[in-house]
Design an enzyme around this catalytic site. Structure first.
Site, PDB file in Angstrom:
ATOM      1  N   GLY A 236       7.887 -42.733 -48.405  1.00 15.12           N
ATOM      2  CA  GLY A 236       7.358 -43.586 -47.344  1.00 15.12           C
ATOM      3  C   GLY A 236       7.160 -45.028 -47.758  1.00 15.12           C
ATOM      4  N   ASN A 237       6.885 -45.852 -46.775  1.00 17.53           N
ATOM      5  CA  ASN A 237       6.596 -47.259 -47.042  1.00 17.53           C
ATOM      6  C   ASN A 237       5.946 -47.884 -45.810  1.00 17.53           C
ATOM      7  OD1 ASN A 237       9.360 -47.636 -45.689  1.00 17.53           O
ATOM      8  ND2 ASN A 237       9.867 -46.688 -47.663  1.00 17.53           N
TER       9      ASN A 237
ATOM     10  N   SER B 138      12.652 -49.768 -51.544  1.00 15.96           N
ATOM     11  CA  SER B 138      14.102 -49.834 -51.341  1.00 15.96           C
ATOM     12  C   SER B 138      14.455 -49.682 -49.855  1.00 15.96           C
ATOM     13  CB  SER B 138      14.787 -48.729 -52.144  1.00 15.96           C
ATOM     14  OG  SER B 138      14.254 -47.476 -51.739  1.00 15.96           O
ATOM     15  N   GLU B 139      13.482 -49.261 -49.036  1.00 16.58           N
ATOM     16  CA  GLU B 139      13.717 -49.100 -47.595  1.00 16.58           C
ATOM     17  C   GLU B 139      13.318 -50.343 -46.800  1.00 16.58           C
ATOM     18  OE1 GLU B 139      15.400 -46.839 -46.441  1.00 16.58           O
ATOM     19  OE2 GLU B 139      14.751 -44.818 -46.950  1.00 16.58           O
TER      20      GLU B 139
ATOM     21  N   HIS C 272       6.706 -46.065 -42.314  1.00 18.59           N
ATOM     22  CA  HIS C 272       7.738 -45.030 -42.458  1.00 18.59           C
ATOM     23  C   HIS C 272       7.205 -43.902 -43.336  1.00 18.59           C
ATOM     24  CE1 HIS C 272      11.139 -42.740 -43.661  1.00 18.59           C
ATOM     25  NE2 HIS C 272      11.180 -43.246 -44.877  1.00 18.59           N
TER      26      HIS C 272
ATOM     27  N   HIS D 233       7.393 -39.187 -43.971  1.00 15.68           N
ATOM     28  CA  HIS D 233       8.099 -37.927 -43.765  1.00 15.68           C
ATOM     29  C   HIS D 233       7.105 -36.864 -43.284  1.00 15.68           C
ATOM     30  CE1 HIS D 233      10.752 -39.492 -47.342  1.00 15.68           C
ATOM     31  NE2 HIS D 233      10.977 -40.163 -46.230  1.00 15.68           N
TER      32      HIS D 233
ATOM     33  N   HIS E 208      15.978 -36.971 -42.476  1.00 16.01           N
ATOM     34  CA  HIS E 208      15.205 -37.901 -43.301  1.00 16.01           C
ATOM     35  C   HIS E 208      13.727 -37.890 -42.908  1.00 16.01           C
ATOM     36  CE1 HIS E 208      14.924 -42.290 -44.989  1.00 16.01           C
ATOM     37  NE2 HIS E 208      13.907 -41.543 -45.320  1.00 16.01           N
TER      38      HIS E 208
HETATM   39 ZN    ZN Z   1      12.034 -42.073 -46.309  1.00 20.47          ZN
END
Ligand code: ZN
Length: 282
Positions: free
Chosen positions: A28-29, A73-74, A93, A95, A156
């Site tokens: 996540g981010n 990285s996202e 973001h 999961h 994802h």
């Molecule tokens: Zn992700």
């Protein structure tokens, strides 16, 4: 939002994401667009439940680093949303298990079963699979970002966004809660849908109250098919320029044209056009 407040709130949201099992490990981010336009984002390879305020990374809107911390990285997914939606200032973001189960099963969260969800979130479409942290992922999301406040990403997870970090988090939580209720209802024999008339009323209420504007009327969603409401997103197919949607006068969202030179499409037509547009890029 100022940088100091944003650092504190991102750390708090990270703790909640972890506590509520929406992320594990370094999943996540979260990011916030600051008042001055810089982006404050969670760092790469860090557990979101154990972040410190000084661990966050600063970048510009192109993702260029403005601090010695490396952003997730996202980040490109976040930057896409900020570019497409000027009024959005935070992206979350994660999961979350039930929402991600829909993404893994290849399903959108778009059944009209909960009145509050239609009022405050709208439907959550499924973006095609794209390798995380590559252009594939952002290209799959692009046609959907303007018309929704949360998306699933196939195989994802989920992303939600809002005017501030709490609205982004709340939308992610509503997405997860809705997915969970849907799964439970299916285990009990299936949910019953709201009637087209009830959906139409809810959409009128949410637009009048300012919960969601007309852009959220999207024909790629399940909600509108049997109502008298249509959208003008077909104007933007390929570019998704976000022309203001209209209410259909013929009571049906069928493919066709009208005197204003605008067209309306069925969900199937729109999906077909979108997949053609995406395939053209490859
Ligand atoms: Zn992700």
């Amino acid at each position: 939002m100022d940088e100091r407040t944003a650092r504190r709130e991102i750390v708090r949201v990270g703790e909640l994401l972890y506590e509520r099992s929406y992320v594990v490990s370094s999943d996540g981010n979260v990011s916030v667009r600051l008042d001055d336009g810089r982006i404050l984002a969670t760092p790469t390879q860090t557990n979101k439940g154990r972040m410190t305020e000084d661990a966050l990374a600063l970048t510009d809107i192109e993702g260029k680093p403005l601090s010695d911390r490396k952003a997730s990285s996202e980040l490109a997914m976040h930057l896409l949303i900020y570019r497409e939606r000027p009024e959005i200032n935070a992206v979350c973001h994660a999961h979350p298990p039930h929402g991600s189960a829909f993404a893994v099963a290849g399903l959108a969260i778009d059944e009209p079963i909960l009145s509050e969800v239609i009022l405050t979130l709208g439907c959550v479409p499924l973006a095609a699979y794209g390798t995380p942290s590559t252009d594939e992922l952002t290209e799959a999301m692009l046609p959907l970002v303007k018309h929704h406040n949360a998306l699933l990403m196939a195989n994802h997870g989920a992303v939600a966004y809002g005017a501030d970090v709490w609205q982004a988090f709340d939308r992610l939580e509503t997405l997860e809660h809705t997915a969970k209720i849907t799964i439970l209802a299916r285990a009990l024999g299936g949910a019953s849908n709201l009637s087209p008339d009830a959906i139409e009323k809810l959409i009128n209420v949410r637009e009048k109250a300012g919960y969601l504007d007309e852009r959220a009327r999207c024909q790629s969603c399940n909600y509108l098919h049997e109502t008298g409401i249509t959208c003008a997103t077909a104007d933007g197919v390929g570019t998704m320029s976000g022309a203001p949607p209209r209410v259909a006068t013929n009571g049906a969202a069928s493919a066709g044209t009208n005197g204003a030179g605008k067209i309306s499409l069925t969900r199937e037509d729109l999906v077909e056009l979108l997949s053609q547009a995406v395939n053209l890029k490859h």
